[in-house]
Each structure stands twice: as C-alpha cells, then as structure tokens.
Design a protein around this motif. Structure first.
Motif, PDB file in Angstrom:
ATOM      1  N   ALA A 118      14.910  -2.556  -5.079  1.00 20.46           N
ATOM      2  CA  ALA A 118      13.678  -2.518  -5.874  1.00 20.46           C
ATOM      3  C   ALA A 118      13.122  -3.930  -5.997  1.00 20.46           C
ATOM      4  CB  ALA A 118      13.973  -1.945  -7.251  1.00 20.46           C
ATOM      5  N   ARG A 119      11.857  -3.987  -6.386  1.00 18.47           N
ATOM      6  CA  ARG A 119      11.206  -5.284  -6.577  1.00 18.47           C
ATOM      7  C   ARG A 119      10.498  -5.324  -7.921  1.00 18.47           C
ATOM      8  NH1 ARG A 119       9.123  -8.207  -1.364  1.00 18.47           N
ATOM      9  NH2 ARG A 119      10.581  -7.468   0.215  1.00 18.47           N
ATOM     10  N   ILE A 120      10.289  -6.528  -8.377  1.00 19.69           N
ATOM     11  CA  ILE A 120       9.506  -6.777  -9.573  1.00 19.69           C
ATOM     12  C   ILE A 120       8.284  -7.571  -9.124  1.00 19.69           C
ATOM     13  CG2 ILE A 120      10.382  -9.015 -10.364  1.00 19.69           C
ATOM     14  CD1 ILE A 120      10.523  -6.009 -12.615  1.00 19.69           C
ATOM     15  N   THR A 121       7.126  -7.276  -9.683  1.00 15.72           N
ATOM     16  CA  THR A 121       5.917  -7.968  -9.242  1.00 15.72           C
ATOM     17  C   THR A 121       4.968  -8.200 -10.403  1.00 15.72           C
ATOM     18  OG1 THR A 121       4.090  -7.918  -7.617  1.00 15.72           O
ATOM     19  CG2 THR A 121       4.665  -5.836  -8.661  1.00 15.72           C
TER      20      THR A 121
ATOM     21  N   ASN B 273       9.085   0.138  -5.718  1.00 17.50           N
ATOM     22  CA  ASN B 273      10.230   0.536  -4.896  1.00 17.50           C
ATOM     23  C   ASN B 273       9.779   0.873  -3.477  1.00 17.50           C
ATOM     24  OD1 ASN B 273      12.726   0.982  -6.883  1.00 17.50           O
ATOM     25  ND2 ASN B 273      10.862   1.632  -7.941  1.00 17.50           N
ATOM     26  N   PRO B 274       9.464  -0.137  -2.663  1.00 16.71           N
ATOM     27  CA  PRO B 274       9.051   0.130  -1.283  1.00 16.71           C
ATOM     28  C   PRO B 274      10.118   0.916  -0.526  1.00 16.71           C
ATOM     29  CG  PRO B 274       8.656  -2.164  -1.863  1.00 16.71           C
ATOM     30  CD  PRO B 274       9.490  -1.576  -2.961  1.00 16.71           C
TER      31      PRO B 274
ATOM     32  N   PRO C   7       0.820  -1.211   0.000  1.00 19.94           N
ATOM     33  CA  PRO C   7       0.000   0.000   0.000  1.00 19.94           C
ATOM     34  C   PRO C   7       0.857   1.265   0.000  1.00 19.94           C
ATOM     35  CG  PRO C   7      -0.825  -1.574   1.604  1.00 19.94           C
ATOM     36  CD  PRO C   7       0.498  -2.109   1.127  1.00 19.94           C
ATOM     37  N   GLY C   8       0.629   2.131  -0.985  1.00 18.98           N
ATOM     38  CA  GLY C   8       1.304   3.427  -1.036  1.00 18.98           C
ATOM     39  C   GLY C   8       2.715   3.423  -1.553  1.00 18.98           C
ATOM     40  N   ALA C   9       3.294   2.259  -1.873  1.00 21.14           N
ATOM     41  CA  ALA C   9       4.685   2.219  -2.343  1.00 21.14           C
ATOM     42  C   ALA C   9       4.793   2.801  -3.745  1.00 21.14           C
ATOM     43  CB  ALA C   9       5.205   0.791  -2.322  1.00 21.14           C
TER      44      ALA C   9
END
Length: 223
Positions: free
Chosen positions: A169-172, A162-163, A142-144
């Motif tokens: 960083a993340r990939i989703t 990018n939390p 939420p909000g990232a």
C-alpha cells in the motif's frame, strides 16, 4: 502554468535546484518556516544533490514526501531513504524531516494521524513533483483503489491508496493538498513524458491525475 524547455538534463537539474532554493528563500523571508514536499523515484536524486550544499536557513525548512510506500524507513523500497541520503546531507542536514510511516499501523489506519500532524504544514510552501508516462503523480495512479477519494475536493491531507500492480500500500498527499502548494515544480524527462504531459491537458483528472495538481505551476522538461 509555464513550460520550460531545457537544453539537456544537467541544465534542467541545475535550473530546478536554483528555482526551488529561490522559492524557499522567498518563503523564509515572510514566514518562520517553509514546508517542502518532494517525490521519490530516480528523477529527484540529482536535484537533491545540487540543493544539499546550498546555504539557506535549512533549520527552518520542513521536508516531507509527496507519497511513500508503506514500509519502514530502512526498507529498500522506502522513499525516505532517498531523501535522507541525497537531500538531508551537508547544509541541508539541518532541515526537519517529517516521516509518514507509523510502525504497527496500516496505511489506512495512519491517515487521520498523519493528516492531523501535517495540518500546520499547509499550504505547502514549495512542491516538487514527478510524473509517470501513465500521467500519475505522487501516488495518484489512474483508477487505483483509493485514488478517487484522494482526488475529491474535500479529501483529507493524506490518503491511502492500493495500486494493484504494487507490492505494498501507499500513502499520498491528496490532490487538494498538492494543488494548494504555493510554488509548484514538475520535472519530466524524455519525449514520452512530454507527450503524456501534453495529452493530460485535454483529459479529465481521473484519467490524468497530474492535470489536477499542476495549475499555476512550472513544468521543467529536457530530452
């Protein structure tokens, strides 16, 4: 959406493993291959253990992550390591693993390539999800930064996020890609996560991303 309350976590693990392998068998009766998207974290490990020795046509199963930290697969924080160590062993070693990480590219740079590579794997045949007490699932926090784009109706299959509280960083997989799965299973343990899941039902997806992806699925809970 159905909610299954299990007597304990061991029973939940066995029931989820059985449900997923049944879904994969059903899919393989009708299709040449089945795509299976799985999370990282601590919850799925025992489920993977229970599934890895099951006799199905694993060579026709394509395994991918729901999300991944943007680090090489041999990095200690890579979810790919968990999948390879706990699921892709025994009989399940015959499954095809679809890697997300691309050396020399940022998460943002890799998203078009990954979305194109996964085009033949959707709709996802079987999806396994976890959820945090903040009601995030996959890397839809939420909000990232990047999450609003990943939850948009026209989002690509794969998005970068990018939390702020994470070191990389993340990939989703995007919310539309997750919600479009043919069979969906969410596993949550503990009273705090059950309360969060129930709270999510009355919140907008921007505040509770899990609510955007679990319609028509099955939630498995144990204390």
């Amino acid at each position: 959406m159905s909610f299954i309350e299990n007597a304990d976590r061991d029973m939940a693990i066995m029931n989820v493993a059985h449900a997923i392998t049944s879904d994969l068998r059903k899919c393989l009766l009708q299709h040449e291959t089945a795509s299976f998207a799985v999370p990282g974290g601590t919850t799925p490990g025992p489920i993977f253990d229970a599934m890895s020795s099951v006799e199905i046509d694993w060579d026709r199963v394509h395994v991918m992550l729901t999300d991944e930290r943007w680090v090489p697969e041999d990095h200690a924080r890579s979810n790919a390591g968990l999948v390879k160590a706990r699921l892709l062993t025994g009989r399940a070693a015959a499954a095809k693993f679809i890697s997300f990480y691309r050396d020399g590219m940022s998460a943002e740079e890799a998203t078009p390539t990954l979305s194109e590579a996964l085009a033949g794997e959707v709709p996802i045949s079987v999806l396994l999800l976890g959820m945090g007490v903040d009601m995030h699932t996959a890397s839809l926090f939420p909000g990232a930064p990047g999450v609003a784009a990943a939850m948009a109706r026209g989002a690509p299959l794969v998005c970068a996020v990018n939390p702020a509280d994470q070191p990389e960083a993340r990939i989703t997989l995007s919310a539309p890609a997750l919600d479009g799965a043919m069979d969906k299973h969410l596993v949550i343990f503990g009273d705090d996560k059950r309360a969060a899941f129930e709270r999510a039902q009355s919140l907008p997806p921007t505040e509770a991303p899990i609510s955007a992806v679990i319609s028509g699925g099955t939630t498995h809970w144990a204390a």
